[in-house]
Write an enzyme that holds these catalytic residues in place. Structure first.
Site, mmCIF file in Angstrom:
data_model
loop_
_atom_site.group_PDB
_atom_site.id
_atom_site.type_symbol
_atom_site.label_atom_id
_atom_site.label_comp_id
_atom_site.label_asym_id
_atom_site.label_seq_id
_atom_site.Cartn_x
_atom_site.Cartn_y
_atom_site.Cartn_z
ATOM 1 N N LYS A 1 11.309 -6.039 12.347
ATOM 2 C CA LYS A 1 9.901 -6.433 12.433
ATOM 3 C C LYS A 1 9.207 -6.245 11.086
ATOM 4 O O LYS A 1 9.784 -5.679 10.150
ATOM 5 C CB LYS A 1 9.191 -5.603 13.511
ATOM 6 N N TYR B 1 -10.977 0.169 -15.124
ATOM 7 C CA TYR B 1 -12.299 0.237 -14.530
ATOM 8 C C TYR B 1 -12.848 1.663 -14.505
ATOM 9 O O TYR B 1 -12.124 2.619 -14.195
ATOM 10 C CB TYR B 1 -12.253 -0.307 -13.096
#
Length: 389
Positions: free
Chosen positions: A37, A281
């Site tokens: 999955k 940043y």
């Protein structure tokens, strides 16, 4: 094969094959469902599912019908278990493509029954795996009264057949814990009630990688299955992709497992900062000395957690290079001051091995306060998966 990429993940299918075969040997007489999955835990299910089948897997586990149909397209003969059950309107696709649903809600059985009647299917031709909630309170039939109601529903549709009874343990790596003891007793009562109504499941499905690898409680689960004329099915996931189970008792000899995925990026640019100059940043990194930084085209949009800013490391030329500043959406800077000779085009390893150094999904998980499952599944779809070996 990877020369044209600035960032990519390599998937070593020979390692996946070897891991499955090691786990299959460890399982002995028990059935093994290979959990594929979440895009094979981020590894790429369209490549991994056929490789698992070629290695000897008979069963593949996915979450949804959408995942199951993708697997069915490349694995036409696989038994595919849809572990989160069908949603409304999906019964026709499940029956048409020979998918096996886990069931527990009344509407699961209503829709499958309606489709079976519409097609005039023969008795017992639609196998289902009935999930029992033994204490995780997530999915599954909860309580003996509700179980009796579901069994009555099943019995009203002869085409439906209980092939398996499954459950999820809340602490699968602690099969001797009080919670697991309680769950095992609930499972035993459920199997007794199912058998009392004449149902004979072929499989009892419980336990994950930790159960299989450790062997803790396996004999008890196996005996419980055999008591009802069934085989035990184990459902390894993370171990398939090369990650050993942590915190196992010292006496447990785990099978040799090799990581299947390596995540790489190339150095795109280099620059030198003077003392005091910032990077990234909000200037969370400032050079304390003349500092050489390398730019990598990978960021949090690719699955590199922002929580690794100023904490994580990558490998460049076999040495560790700290992440310098905040990870941005598409780019990350690393400090290569102590690594001589770094050039544009050099490989940086985010997950994998270079020389004697190695970075694993466990390491990234520990640094970012999560689990390796999330690290691997979080590698985004825009990261090219390149099959090697």
């Amino acid at each position: 094969m990877s020369e044209g990429y600035s960032m990519w993940a390599e998937i070593a299918l020979s390692r996946l094959t070897a891991n499955f075969q090691s786990l299959n040997r460890a399982a002995g007489p028990d059935e093994v469902l290979a959990v594929a999955k979440a895009n094979a835990y981020g590894h790429g299910v369209l490549a991994c599912a056929p490789a698992l089948m070629a290695a000897g897997a008979r069963w593949l586990g996915v979450t949804s019908v959408e995942e199951a149909l993708a697997v069915r397209a490349v694995c036409p003969t696989a038994r595919v278990l849809v572990m989160a059950g069908p949603w409304r309107g999906e019964a026709a696709a499940m029956v048409e493509h020979g998918l096996t649903p886990s069931v527990w809600e009344p509407f699961h059985l209503e829709e499958l029954g309606r489709e079976a009647r519409r097609q005039g299917l023969a008795k017992g031709s639609v196998p289902v795996h009935l999930e029992v909630d033994t204490g995780m309170a997530r999915q599954g039939v909860r309580g003996l009264a509700a179980l009796g109601e579901r069994l009555a529903q099943l019995e009203s549709t002869p085409a439906l057949r209980i092939e398996g009874v499954m459950t999820h343990f809340s602490s699968p790596d602690e099969l001797d814990s009080p919670e697991t003891e309680l769950q095992l007793s609930v499972l035993a009562e459920a199997l007794k009630a199912i058998g009392a109504r004449g149902h004979r499941p072929e499989l009892v499905s419980a336990g994950n990688s930790a159960t299989l690898v450790s062997g803790l409680g396996v004999e008890r689960l196996r005996s419980l299955a055999h008591l009802h004329g069934a085989r035990l099915m184990l459902r390894p996931g993370l171990a398939l992709y090369g990650y050993p189970v942590r915190f196992m008792p010292e006496q447990v000899a785990q099978p040799e497992l090799l990581p299947v995925l390596s995540w790489k990026a190339r150095v795109l640019s280099l620059r030198t900062l003077e003392p005091g100059e910032p990077s990234g940043y909000n200037a969370t990194f400032r050079a304390a000395r003349p500092t050489r930084l390398a730019l990598l085209r990978v960021g949090y949009a690719d699955g590199l957690s922002r929580l690794l800013s100023n904490r994580g490391q990558v490998l460049v030329r076999g040495q560790r290079a700290p992440i310098a500043g905040r990870i941005s959406m598409d780019q990350t800077m690393v400090d290569v001051t102590e690594i001589p000779g770094v050039e544009i085009g050099d490989e940086a390893i985010l997950i994998g091995q270079q020389g004697e150094e190695r970075i694993t999904a466990y390491e990234l998980a520990d640094l970012s306060g999560t689990i390796p499952y999330e690290v691997l599944c979080g590698i985004s779809a825009r990261v090219p998966r390149v099959v090697v070996e």
